[in-house]
Design a protein around this motif. Sequence first.
Motif, PDB file in Angstrom:
ATOM      1  N   THR A 285       0.850  -1.188   0.000  1.00  0.00           N
ATOM      2  CA  THR A 285       0.000   0.000   0.000  1.00  0.00           C
ATOM      3  C   THR A 285       0.887   1.240   0.000  1.00  0.00           C
ATOM      4  OG1 THR A 285      -1.779  -1.132   1.186  1.00  0.00           O
ATOM      5  CG2 THR A 285      -1.759   1.266   1.292  1.00  0.00           C
ATOM      6  N   ASP A 286       0.583   2.161  -0.881  1.00  0.00           N
ATOM      7  CA  ASP A 286       1.385   3.389  -1.002  1.00  0.00           C
ATOM      8  C   ASP A 286       0.789   4.467  -0.094  1.00  0.00           C
ATOM      9  OD1 ASP A 286       3.362   5.155  -2.018  1.00  0.00           O
ATOM     10  OD2 ASP A 286       1.864   6.022  -3.368  1.00  0.00           O
ATOM     11  N   VAL A 287       1.572   4.932   0.857  1.00  0.00           N
ATOM     12  CA  VAL A 287       1.119   5.950   1.812  1.00  0.00           C
ATOM     13  C   VAL A 287       2.021   7.171   1.691  1.00  0.00           C
ATOM     14  CG1 VAL A 287       0.673   6.497   4.237  1.00  0.00           C
ATOM     15  CG2 VAL A 287       0.290   4.173   3.397  1.00  0.00           C
ATOM     16  N   LYS A 288       1.424   8.304   1.341  1.00  0.00           N
ATOM     17  CA  LYS A 288       2.164   9.569   1.250  1.00  0.00           C
ATOM     18  C   LYS A 288       1.515  10.561   2.206  1.00  0.00           C
ATOM     19  CE  LYS A 288       4.042   9.292  -3.436  1.00  0.00           C
ATOM     20  NZ  LYS A 288       3.779   7.854  -3.613  1.00  0.00           N
ATOM     21  N   ILE A 289       2.335  11.215   3.031  1.00  0.00           N
ATOM     22  CA  ILE A 289       1.836  12.146   4.044  1.00  0.00           C
ATOM     23  C   ILE A 289       2.537  13.490   3.880  1.00  0.00           C
ATOM     24  CG2 ILE A 289       1.584  12.591   6.513  1.00  0.00           C
ATOM     25  CD1 ILE A 289       1.508   9.619   6.984  1.00  0.00           C
ATOM     26  N   GLY A 351      -8.921   9.026  18.508  1.00  0.00           N
ATOM     27  CA  GLY A 351      -7.886  10.060  18.498  1.00  0.00           C
ATOM     28  C   GLY A 351      -6.517   9.514  18.159  1.00  0.00           C
ATOM     29  N   ALA A 352      -6.466   8.416  17.434  1.00  0.00           N
ATOM     30  CA  ALA A 352      -5.203   7.787  17.029  1.00  0.00           C
ATOM     31  C   ALA A 352      -5.516   6.793  15.917  1.00  0.00           C
ATOM     32  CB  ALA A 352      -4.532   7.088  18.208  1.00  0.00           C
ATOM     33  N   GLU A 353      -4.453   6.322  15.229  1.00  0.00           N
ATOM     34  CA  GLU A 353      -4.658   5.429  14.088  1.00  0.00           C
ATOM     35  C   GLU A 353      -3.979   4.073  14.299  1.00  0.00           C
ATOM     36  OE1 GLU A 353      -1.998   4.599  12.018  1.00  0.00           O
ATOM     37  OE2 GLU A 353      -0.485   6.002  12.727  1.00  0.00           O
ATOM     38  N   PRO A 354      -4.623   2.993  13.785  1.00  0.00           N
ATOM     39  CA  PRO A 354      -4.051   1.642  13.889  1.00  0.00           C
ATOM     40  C   PRO A 354      -3.397   1.176  12.591  1.00  0.00           C
ATOM     41  CG  PRO A 354      -6.372   1.453  13.400  1.00  0.00           C
ATOM     42  CD  PRO A 354      -6.042   2.942  13.359  1.00  0.00           C
ATOM     43  N   ARG A 362       6.997   9.636  10.028  1.00  0.00           N
ATOM     44  CA  ARG A 362       8.331   9.775  10.627  1.00  0.00           C
ATOM     45  C   ARG A 362       9.412   9.970   9.567  1.00  0.00           C
ATOM     46  NH1 ARG A 362       9.409   4.950  14.447  1.00  0.00           N
ATOM     47  NH2 ARG A 362       9.651   3.907  12.443  1.00  0.00           N
ATOM     48  N   ARG A 363       9.194   9.397   8.383  1.00  0.00           N
ATOM     49  CA  ARG A 363      10.184   9.539   7.319  1.00  0.00           C
ATOM     50  C   ARG A 363      10.254  10.954   6.766  1.00  0.00           C
ATOM     51  NH1 ARG A 363       8.106   4.265   5.743  1.00  0.00           N
ATOM     52  NH2 ARG A 363       6.757   5.226   4.193  1.00  0.00           N
ATOM     53  N   GLU A 364       9.275  11.797   7.102  1.00  0.00           N
ATOM     54  CA  GLU A 364       9.271  13.171   6.626  1.00  0.00           C
ATOM     55  C   GLU A 364      10.117  14.103   7.490  1.00  0.00           C
ATOM     56  OE1 GLU A 364       7.731  13.976   3.760  1.00  0.00           O
ATOM     57  OE2 GLU A 364       7.278  11.825   3.601  1.00  0.00           O
ATOM     58  N   PHE A 365      10.716  13.581   8.529  1.00  0.00           N
ATOM     59  CA  PHE A 365      11.522  14.396   9.440  1.00  0.00           C
ATOM     60  C   PHE A 365      12.973  13.905   9.437  1.00  0.00           C
ATOM     61  CE2 PHE A 365       7.156  14.648  10.822  1.00  0.00           C
ATOM     62  CZ  PHE A 365       6.977  15.982  11.138  1.00  0.00           C
ATOM     63  N   TRP A 366      13.883  14.845   9.664  1.00  0.00           N
ATOM     64  CA  TRP A 366      15.302  14.511   9.669  1.00  0.00           C
ATOM     65  C   TRP A 366      15.728  13.817  10.951  1.00  0.00           C
ATOM     66  CZ3 TRP A 366      18.417  14.562   5.564  1.00  0.00           C
ATOM     67  CH2 TRP A 366      18.038  15.330   4.463  1.00  0.00           C
ATOM     68  N   THR A 367      15.149  14.242  12.076  1.00  0.00           N
ATOM     69  CA  THR A 367      15.553  13.681  13.361  1.00  0.00           C
ATOM     70  C   THR A 367      14.341  13.207  14.146  1.00  0.00           C
ATOM     71  OG1 THR A 367      15.425  15.810  14.523  1.00  0.00           O
ATOM     72  CG2 THR A 367      17.527  15.250  13.457  1.00  0.00           C
ATOM     73  N   MET A 368      14.586  12.304  15.081  1.00  0.00           N
ATOM     74  CA  MET A 368      13.508  11.781  15.917  1.00  0.00           C
ATOM     75  C   MET A 368      12.920  12.859  16.834  1.00  0.00           C
ATOM     76  SD  MET A 368      11.900   8.972  16.136  1.00  0.00           S
ATOM     77  CE  MET A 368      10.702   8.152  17.187  1.00  0.00           C
ATOM     78  N   ASP A 375       4.180  15.555  17.070  1.00  0.00           N
ATOM     79  CA  ASP A 375       3.055  14.875  17.730  1.00  0.00           C
ATOM     80  C   ASP A 375       2.036  14.388  16.699  1.00  0.00           C
ATOM     81  OD1 ASP A 375       1.385  13.814  19.582  1.00  0.00           O
ATOM     82  OD2 ASP A 375       0.763  15.710  20.491  1.00  0.00           O
ATOM     83  N   TRP A 376       2.439  13.332  15.970  1.00  0.00           N
ATOM     84  CA  TRP A 376       1.634  12.828  14.869  1.00  0.00           C
ATOM     85  C   TRP A 376       0.239  12.411  15.293  1.00  0.00           C
ATOM     86  CZ3 TRP A 376      -0.030  12.246  10.230  1.00  0.00           C
ATOM     87  CH2 TRP A 376      -0.749  11.111   9.857  1.00  0.00           C
ATOM     88  N   GLN A 377       0.087  11.735  16.407  1.00  0.00           N
ATOM     89  CA  GLN A 377      -1.228  11.236  16.800  1.00  0.00           C
ATOM     90  C   GLN A 377      -2.236  12.353  17.032  1.00  0.00           C
ATOM     91  OE1 GLN A 377      -2.180   8.244  16.514  1.00  0.00           O
ATOM     92  NE2 GLN A 377      -0.189   7.311  16.158  1.00  0.00           N
ATOM     93  N   SER A 378      -1.808  13.450  17.624  1.00  0.00           N
ATOM     94  CA  SER A 378      -2.732  14.574  17.826  1.00  0.00           C
ATOM     95  C   SER A 378      -3.060  15.249  16.496  1.00  0.00           C
ATOM     96  CB  SER A 378      -2.139  15.588  18.806  1.00  0.00           C
ATOM     97  OG  SER A 378      -0.960  16.170  18.276  1.00  0.00           O
ATOM     98  N   LYS A 379      -2.093  15.292  15.581  1.00  0.00           N
ATOM     99  CA  LYS A 379      -2.337  15.882  14.260  1.00  0.00           C
ATOM    100  C   LYS A 379      -3.265  14.999  13.439  1.00  0.00           C
ATOM    101  CE  LYS A 379       0.455  19.575  14.108  1.00  0.00           C
ATOM    102  NZ  LYS A 379       1.017  19.555  15.459  1.00  0.00           N
ATOM    103  N   TYR A 380      -3.210  13.681  13.659  1.00  0.00           N
ATOM    104  CA  TYR A 380      -4.031  12.765  12.874  1.00  0.00           C
ATOM    105  C   TYR A 380      -5.525  13.007  13.080  1.00  0.00           C
ATOM    106  CZ  TYR A 380      -6.494   8.472  11.650  1.00  0.00           C
ATOM    107  OH  TYR A 380      -7.400   7.587  11.145  1.00  0.00           O
TER     108      TYR A 380
END
Length: 410
Positions: A285-289, A351-354, A362-368, A375-380
């Motif tokens: 599955t192709d997922v782009k964020i 309020g979160a995704e499974p 996470r791949r869209e960021f340079w560092t952890m 805060d991906w879950q709140s943005k989701y």
Amino acid sequence: MKRPKLYLLLLSMSFVLSGCWDKVELEERGYVVVLGIDKSDKDHMVDVTFQIENPQVGSSSLSMSQTEPPSDILTITATDILAAKELANSIVSREIDLSQLLTIIIGEEFAKSDYFHNVIASSVRDPEIRRKSIMIVSKEKAMKFINNNHSRMETRPHKYYSFMSDRWKDTGFVPVSDLNRYFQRTSGALFLAIYATSERDERYRESPDNYEAGQVPQKEGDPVQMIGSAVLKEGKMIDVLTGEETRSSLLLREKSLAHHYIDSFEDPKKAGHRITARLIKEDRTDVKINVEKSTPEVHVTVPLKVQVLSIPSLTDYASDERNQELLKREIRKNLEDNISSLITKTQEEYGAEPFVWYEAARREFWTMPEFLQYDWQSKYRDADVHVDFKITIESFGSQLKPQKIEGKKE
């Protein structure tokens, strides 16, 4: 002179390093193959159920084991699993061993408690507890579930769960859940665990996968049903998904162990009839964020191949291209409606995704630290999600054209 001294040293070391002083015979060990954990009536205590397999039952020693049970089941109340194991050694004649444990049953009541994660997290300190152990949440108490689960086909309990794990990958009715995945996802996403029960609440639905465990209409056979998933958020169970919702969740993941399953859809040419088809997901599955905007945008593309297996209405789909397009639109609409309902539920109720989309984000960021600050879950919760199904009808599963009765009115 150096060589004789070396030989003497090696000879003396052989006496120290060799020996069988710590050996334990196989028959002296009691191997736990299923472990159950329930909430106890006492505060900060748990009821731990051990199912210890009898190695002689199912083996070639039939004359010795024909009157013996396949396993021994006992329940101990203690502070945690390891303390219960030590107490069990005061009851069982054999040394309790958890090294062969591959199935852990969690009672639903305990899974919904705040103490659940503490007990599970502390158990992995013991090297005998494997992180690949399967985690199952039972609707009733784990102790009751284990005692009620008597498969007619499998005498040895570990074989039952081993074979069932292969069926889970074939059907997609339940997720593949183990301790390792639980610890990986419990902080970053919703975790889906296998949901099961030996109790009955039978219902009838047209869709063959829109059931929770215990709801499948069943007359005979094994007492246990495993379908759907328990939803855990931050180490605590919050809800249950049906088999249909579980399948949808697995389809939206980039990688999934369930690559094909059978489902039924409304016949677009004959109301009241349904068409059975096999859905195959060979590619990821192709997922782009897009995280650049204040509200993230999620674009998901799911490639699916369809093998039509059964058309009870006998409508000609194999040679009529217009009918094929109607069928493709019906399948796409059915899948999109189910997905849309599930995404709305995860955003508004959970309020979160499974779907393990946090890995793509996470791949869209340079560092952890940057990702954690985002805060991906709140943005989701407010994310704009678009799901597209690329459907290709591969075959109609027919070797012969279905025979119609001449003169019969339909």
